[in-house]
Motif scaffolding. Structure first.
Motif, short mmCIF file in Angstrom:
data_model
loop_
_atom_site.label_atom_id
_atom_site.label_comp_id
_atom_site.label_asym_id
_atom_site.label_seq_id
_atom_site.Cartn_x
_atom_site.Cartn_y
_atom_site.Cartn_z
N VAL A 7 51.37 36.76 32.30
CA VAL A 7 50.34 35.80 32.70
C VAL A 7 49.46 36.41 33.78
O VAL A 7 48.22 36.33 33.72
N THR A 8 50.07 37.05 34.77
CA THR A 8 49.31 37.71 35.84
C THR A 8 48.39 38.78 35.29
O THR A 8 47.22 38.88 35.66
N LEU A 9 48.93 39.60 34.39
CA LEU A 9 48.14 40.69 33.81
C LEU A 9 46.95 40.14 33.03
O LEU A 9 45.83 40.63 33.16
N ALA A 10 47.19 39.11 32.21
CA ALA A 10 46.11 38.54 31.41
C ALA A 10 45.05 37.89 32.30
O ALA A 10 43.84 38.09 32.08
N GLY A 11 45.49 37.12 33.29
CA GLY A 11 44.53 36.48 34.19
C GLY A 11 43.70 37.49 34.95
O GLY A 11 42.47 37.34 35.08
N SER A 12 44.34 38.53 35.44
CA SER A 12 43.61 39.58 36.17
C SER A 12 42.65 40.32 35.25
O SER A 12 41.52 40.66 35.66
N ALA A 13 43.07 40.57 34.01
CA ALA A 13 42.21 41.27 33.05
C ALA A 13 40.95 40.44 32.75
O ALA A 13 39.83 40.99 32.65
N ILE A 14 41.13 39.13 32.60
CA ILE A 14 39.97 38.25 32.36
C ILE A 14 38.98 38.36 33.50
O ILE A 14 37.76 38.48 33.30
N MET A 15 39.49 38.35 34.73
CA MET A 15 38.59 38.40 35.88
C MET A 15 37.95 39.78 36.05
O MET A 15 36.81 39.89 36.50
N LEU A 16 38.66 40.83 35.66
CA LEU A 16 38.06 42.17 35.72
C LEU A 16 36.92 42.30 34.73
O LEU A 16 35.90 42.94 35.02
#
Length: 396
Positions: free
Chosen positions: A373-382
């Motif tokens: 979840v953290t990885l996906a959320g961070s990727a979206i924001m990047l």
């Protein structure tokens, strides 16, 4: 018909408060059922495999309202339009209260979902009532109400259902909508938009508007990423909180959800920054802040600290709320005569991002736990940051 201008009409603090209340309680209608799915489905005889429809159908109604009702704010007298939408929400919520069969409740959800778009008529109305130099602050105050409604709806409905049953939630919501319909009828000044066109042309103009307004496309893309991350987090976090390392029950999860309400304090500040020309830089800061929030939640998950997890949730919600104010302030400065349609397109776009975020939450958590979840959320924001970087090479 009296032509519309963008000059501020006389408006009291009470008027803006009532608009914020309408925005918050209207948006909350979409979220009351989320923690009550099992209770509702069991009571009305809805098969558990279809239980999520009690939420999904309401969201479908909301999207229909955005595309079919909100644009009317550009051609229909706004006070009358807000009253009619509030009465629609009242009818849907009252029908949900008395529903005893799946088909009846799903019809109710569709109707109150449509009526929930009152928030998206209230925000442009507030922008009209405010003077240009204070528009960001006034819009921010109404957005604060909207976000408060979204963030408090789930814990409030959980607690209320725990004590009085799920039907009480919808009864009280219906009474609140009816009271607001009366209150806003008395408090709001008339606003006759200057637009003169047919309803068919009005709705047909939505796509050309999206194509012709680069500021709208850009701000909608930023907020679609933000809201996707927001719904990803809030859909997945109950699963994490119920896991053995935290072991929270329904009431504990409801109390955790209250943490997000702290983010509403950022709206007036975000409006103040936007009014002073800092929206571009603050947008980049908000995108970075969202990533920081996700990283904090990862630390909370690793250390099994509910406090750190809650702090990460607050940081994430601060970023999402601030960016919403920046975006709405930007699009409301474009053209008063098409303000309702611009807002409808903006909200519909980022709600689509939110739908994708919530759809990803369960499979991501199931496959990879909170780290996924953290990885996906961070990727979206990047990805959003990468798009934001192009703003410095274009005037869009």
């Amino acid at each position: 018909m009296t032509p519309s201008t963008d000059a501020a009409a006389p408006a009291s603090a009470l008027t803006f408060f009532l608009l914020a209340l309408a925005a918050g309680l209207g948006a909350a209608n979409l979220y009351y059922a989320q923690p009550l799915i099992a209770l509702i489905a069991d009571d009305i005889g809805l098969d558990e495999t279809l239980a999520s429809l009690v939420v999904t159908v309401g969201q479908v109604g909301y999207i229909l309202g955005l595309l079919l009702l909100v644009p009317l704010g550009d051609i229909v007298e706004n006070r009358r339009l807000i009253g009619a939408i509030l009465l629609c929400a009242t009818a849907g919520l009252a029908l949900a209260f008395v529903s005893t069969a799946p088909a009846l409740f799903l019809l109710a959800a569709l109707v109150f979902g449509i009526g929930s778009v009152v928030a998206q008529v209230a925000v442009p109305f507030a922008a009209h009532l405010a003077r240009p130099e204070e528009r960001g602050r006034k819009v921010g105050s109404v957005v604060s109400g909207l976000m408060t409604g979204i963030l408090l709806a789930r814990p409030a409905s959980s607690m209320l259902a725990h004590w009085f049953g799920w039907r009480a939630v919808f009864l009280l919501a219906a009474l609140a909508m009816l009271a607001l319909a009366v209150g806003l009828r008395l408090a709001l000044p008339e606003r006759h938009p200057g637009g003169r066109t047919s309803y068919r042309r009005l709705v047909g103009s939505l796509w050309p508007l999206m194509r012709s307004q680069p500021v709208l496309r850009r701000r909608a893309a930023y907020q679609a990423a933000m809201f996707g991350a927001f719904t990803l987090f809030w859909t997945a976090v109950p699963l994490q909180l119920a896991a053995p390392e935290f072991g929270l029950g329904q009431q504990g999860i409801a109390i955790f959800a209250l943490a997000g309400a702290a983010s509403v304090v950022i709206s007036p500040l975000a409006g103040w920054l936007a009014d002073r020309g800092f929206a571009r830089a603050a947008t980049g800061a908000a995108l970075l802040l969202a990533i920081a929030g996700f990283l904090m939640t990862e630390l909370g998950a690793v250390t099994s600290s509910v406090v750190v997890l809650a702090l990460g949730a607050i940081v994430l919600d601060l970023a999402v709320t601030a960016n919403l104010v920046f975006g709405q302030r930007a699009i409301f400065m474009l053209a008063p005569e098409i303000r309702s349609r611009l807002n409808a397109l903006y909200i519909a776009t980022f709600f689509f991002g939110g739908a994708l975020g919530s759809a990803l939450a369960s499979p991501l958590y199931t496959m990879g736990g909170w780290s996924a979840v953290t990885l996906a959320g961070s990727a979206i924001m990047l990805l959003a940051l990468a798009y934001y970087a192009t703003e410095f090479r274009t005037r869009a």
